[in-house]
Design a protein around this motif. Structure first.
Motif, PDB file in Angstrom:
ATOM      1  N   LEU A 101     -11.258   1.087 -10.879  1.00 26.43           N
ATOM      2  CA  LEU A 101      -9.820   0.900 -11.063  1.00 26.43           C
ATOM      3  C   LEU A 101      -9.333   1.948 -12.054  1.00 26.43           C
ATOM      4  N   ALA A 102      -8.637   2.959 -11.530  1.00 25.86           N
ATOM      5  CA  ALA A 102      -8.090   4.007 -12.398  1.00 25.86           C
ATOM      6  C   ALA A 102      -7.384   5.047 -11.557  1.00 25.86           C
ATOM      7  N   PRO A 103      -6.274   5.502 -11.990  1.00 24.50           N
ATOM      8  CA  PRO A 103      -5.506   4.965 -13.111  1.00 24.50           C
ATOM      9  C   PRO A 103      -4.579   3.830 -12.675  1.00 24.50           C
ATOM     10  N   VAL A 104      -4.077   3.140 -13.667  1.00 25.30           N
ATOM     11  CA  VAL A 104      -2.993   2.175 -13.502  1.00 25.30           C
ATOM     12  C   VAL A 104      -1.839   2.753 -14.313  1.00 25.30           C
ATOM     13  N   ALA A 105      -0.674   2.869 -13.694  1.00 29.06           N
ATOM     14  CA  ALA A 105       0.455   3.518 -14.367  1.00 29.06           C
ATOM     15  C   ALA A 105       1.765   2.840 -13.981  1.00 29.06           C
ATOM     16  N   VAL A 106       2.687   2.818 -14.935  1.00 34.45           N
ATOM     17  CA  VAL A 106       4.022   2.255 -14.722  1.00 34.45           C
ATOM     18  C   VAL A 106       5.019   3.190 -15.395  1.00 34.45           C
ATOM     19  N   ARG A 107       6.138   3.424 -14.706  1.00 32.21           N
ATOM     20  CA  ARG A 107       7.205   4.223 -15.324  1.00 32.21           C
ATOM     21  C   ARG A 107       7.555   3.608 -16.678  1.00 32.21           C
ATOM     22  N   PRO A 108       7.775   4.419 -17.704  1.00 37.15           N
ATOM     23  CA  PRO A 108       8.049   3.877 -19.042  1.00 37.15           C
ATOM     24  C   PRO A 108       9.173   2.840 -19.071  1.00 37.15           C
ATOM     25  N   GLU A 109      10.241   3.043 -18.314  1.00 35.46           N
ATOM     26  CA  GLU A 109      11.354   2.094 -18.346  1.00 35.46           C
ATOM     27  C   GLU A 109      11.013   0.758 -17.686  1.00 35.46           C
ATOM     28  N   ALA A 110       9.916   0.693 -16.927  1.00 36.31           N
ATOM     29  CA  ALA A 110       9.513  -0.552 -16.265  1.00 36.31           C
ATOM     30  C   ALA A 110       8.270  -1.177 -16.900  1.00 36.31           C
ATOM     31  N   GLN A 111       7.758  -0.559 -17.961  1.00 29.06           N
ATOM     32  CA  GLN A 111       6.586  -1.129 -18.625  1.00 29.06           C
ATOM     33  C   GLN A 111       6.949  -2.459 -19.278  1.00 29.06           C
ATOM     34  N   ARG A 112       5.960  -3.335 -19.320  1.00 22.37           N
ATOM     35  CA  ARG A 112       6.090  -4.678 -19.898  1.00 22.37           C
ATOM     36  C   ARG A 112       7.045  -5.577 -19.099  1.00 22.37           C
ATOM     37  N   ALA A 142       0.848  -1.189   0.000  1.00 26.46           N
ATOM     38  CA  ALA A 142       0.000   0.000   0.000  1.00 26.46           C
ATOM     39  C   ALA A 142       0.883   1.238   0.000  1.00 26.46           C
ATOM     40  N   GLU A 143       0.415   2.286  -0.628  1.00 30.94           N
ATOM     41  CA  GLU A 143       1.185   3.534  -0.637  1.00 30.94           C
ATOM     42  C   GLU A 143       1.326   4.079   0.774  1.00 30.94           C
ATOM     43  N   THR A 144       2.399   4.806   0.970  1.00 37.30           N
ATOM     44  CA  THR A 144       2.598   5.568   2.202  1.00 37.30           C
ATOM     45  C   THR A 144       2.630   7.043   1.808  1.00 37.30           C
ATOM     46  N   GLY A 145       2.589   7.916   2.797  1.00 37.83           N
ATOM     47  CA  GLY A 145       2.671   9.345   2.515  1.00 37.83           C
ATOM     48  C   GLY A 145       3.937   9.714   1.780  1.00 37.83           C
ATOM     49  N   ALA A 146       5.020   9.001   2.077  1.00 39.40           N
ATOM     50  CA  ALA A 146       6.297   9.288   1.410  1.00 39.40           C
ATOM     51  C   ALA A 146       6.266   8.934  -0.074  1.00 39.40           C
ATOM     52  N   ASP A 147       5.319   8.088  -0.482  1.00 42.31           N
ATOM     53  CA  ASP A 147       5.229   7.650  -1.880  1.00 42.31           C
ATOM     54  C   ASP A 147       4.506   8.643  -2.786  1.00 42.31           C
ATOM     55  N   VAL A 148       3.795   9.592  -2.208  1.00 37.48           N
ATOM     56  CA  VAL A 148       2.937  10.476  -3.015  1.00 37.48           C
ATOM     57  C   VAL A 148       3.706  11.164  -4.142  1.00 37.48           C
ATOM     58  N   PRO A 149       4.881  11.772  -3.899  1.00 28.39           N
ATOM     59  CA  PRO A 149       5.601  12.395  -5.025  1.00 28.39           C
ATOM     60  C   PRO A 149       6.023  11.376  -6.091  1.00 28.39           C
ATOM     61  N   ASP A 150       6.446  10.176  -5.661  1.00 28.02           N
ATOM     62  CA  ASP A 150       6.821   9.145  -6.635  1.00 28.02           C
ATOM     63  C   ASP A 150       5.621   8.705  -7.464  1.00 28.02           C
ATOM     64  N   ILE A 151       4.470   8.553  -6.822  1.00 22.62           N
ATOM     65  CA  ILE A 151       3.260   8.159  -7.555  1.00 22.62           C
ATOM     66  C   ILE A 151       2.904   9.232  -8.572  1.00 22.62           C
ATOM     67  N   ARG A 152       2.971  10.496  -8.156  1.00 23.80           N
ATOM     68  CA  ARG A 152       2.689  11.593  -9.099  1.00 23.80           C
ATOM     69  C   ARG A 152       3.644  11.493 -10.298  1.00 23.80           C
ATOM     70  N   GLY A 153       4.924  11.220 -10.031  1.00 21.93           N
ATOM     71  CA  GLY A 153       5.907  11.085 -11.114  1.00 21.93           C
ATOM     72  C   GLY A 153       5.627   9.908 -12.024  1.00 21.93           C
ATOM     73  N   ILE A 154       5.211   8.793 -11.451  1.00 23.95           N
ATOM     74  CA  ILE A 154       4.864   7.611 -12.248  1.00 23.95           C
ATOM     75  C   ILE A 154       3.714   7.928 -13.190  1.00 23.95           C
ATOM     76  N   VAL A 155       2.664   8.514 -12.636  1.00 25.22           N
ATOM     77  CA  VAL A 155       1.468   8.804 -13.434  1.00 25.22           C
ATOM     78  C   VAL A 155       1.775   9.861 -14.488  1.00 25.22           C
ATOM     79  N   ARG A 156       2.543  10.870 -14.134  1.00 22.93           N
ATOM     80  CA  ARG A 156       2.920  11.901 -15.117  1.00 22.93           C
ATOM     81  C   ARG A 156       3.728  11.291 -16.258  1.00 22.93           C
ATOM     82  N   ALA A 157       4.637  10.358 -15.930  1.00 23.13           N
ATOM     83  CA  ALA A 157       5.482   9.745 -16.960  1.00 23.13           C
ATOM     84  C   ALA A 157       4.707   8.772 -17.844  1.00 23.13           C
ATOM     85  N   ALA A 158       3.675   8.154 -17.294  1.00 20.56           N
ATOM     86  CA  ALA A 158       2.946   7.109 -18.030  1.00 20.56           C
ATOM     87  C   ALA A 158       1.865   7.651 -18.956  1.00 20.56           C
TER      88      ALA A 158
END
Length: 170
Positions: free
Chosen positions: A79-90, A9-25
């Motif tokens: 269920l939305a969104p689902v996102a993965v950093r481009p370098e980790a997709q597939r 599960a996400e933690t508060g510390a993950d929020v910026p990383d999640i934003r970055g993942i979704v922005r990149a995806a």
């Protein structure tokens, strides 16, 4: 190349990383803003249903989110969104996050999930065409893109129109 991913599960510390993942995806920042708006909506947000897939350094690389919606008068999850950093997709990071968030929802006693997404991707998790269950939207979308899943065979999918949380604008 598929990997074994750790999920949590996400933690508060993950929020910026999640934003970055979704922005990149996604091609626009709208999806990242949606996640932030859903996180701020007490009627939509359910603790434990924002899940990250993390690398060996516990750095989030994938994210899956379930929030409250309704099918007719029946509570359900979207269920939305689902996102993965481009370098980790597939690599299986998205699949791991989706499986983990669906399992978390089942543990919480949730019964139904809808997704508006790629009809080639989501059936691997058990999603089927929503219209076959009498489920629809108030907007026009391709029939094959709206899918639904029951997390508990004792609770079949209800028929009705999906009502998303306000941040979705649907």
């Amino acid at each position: 190349m598929s990997q074994n991913w750790h999920t949590r599960a996400e933690t508060g510390a993950d929020v910026p990383d999640i934003r970055g993942i979704v922005r990149a995806a996604f091609p626009t920042p709208e999806e990242a803003a949606l996640v932030d708006a859903l996180r701020a909506d007490p009627g939509a947000w359910i603790d434990g249903l924002s899940v990250v897939a993390v690398d060996g350094d516990d750095r989030p690389v994938g994210h899956a989110l379930l929030t409250r919606c309704h099918i007719g008068d029946h509570p359900a999850l979207c269920l939305a969104p689902v996102a993965v950093r481009p370098e980790a997709q597939r690599t299986g990071a998205g699949t791991a996050a989706v499986r983990a968030v669906l399992a978390a929802a089942a543990r919480l006693g949730e019964h139904h999930v809808v997704v508006l997404g790629h009809p080639e991707y989501y059936p691997r998790f058990g999603f089927t065409r929503a219209s076959a269950h009498g489920i629809g939207l108030s907007i026009d979308v391709p029939d094959e893109a709206l899918m639904a899943l029951t997390l508990d065979a004792a609770h079949p999918l209800p028929a009705g129109t999906v009502r998303y949380a306000a941040p979705f604008g649907i």
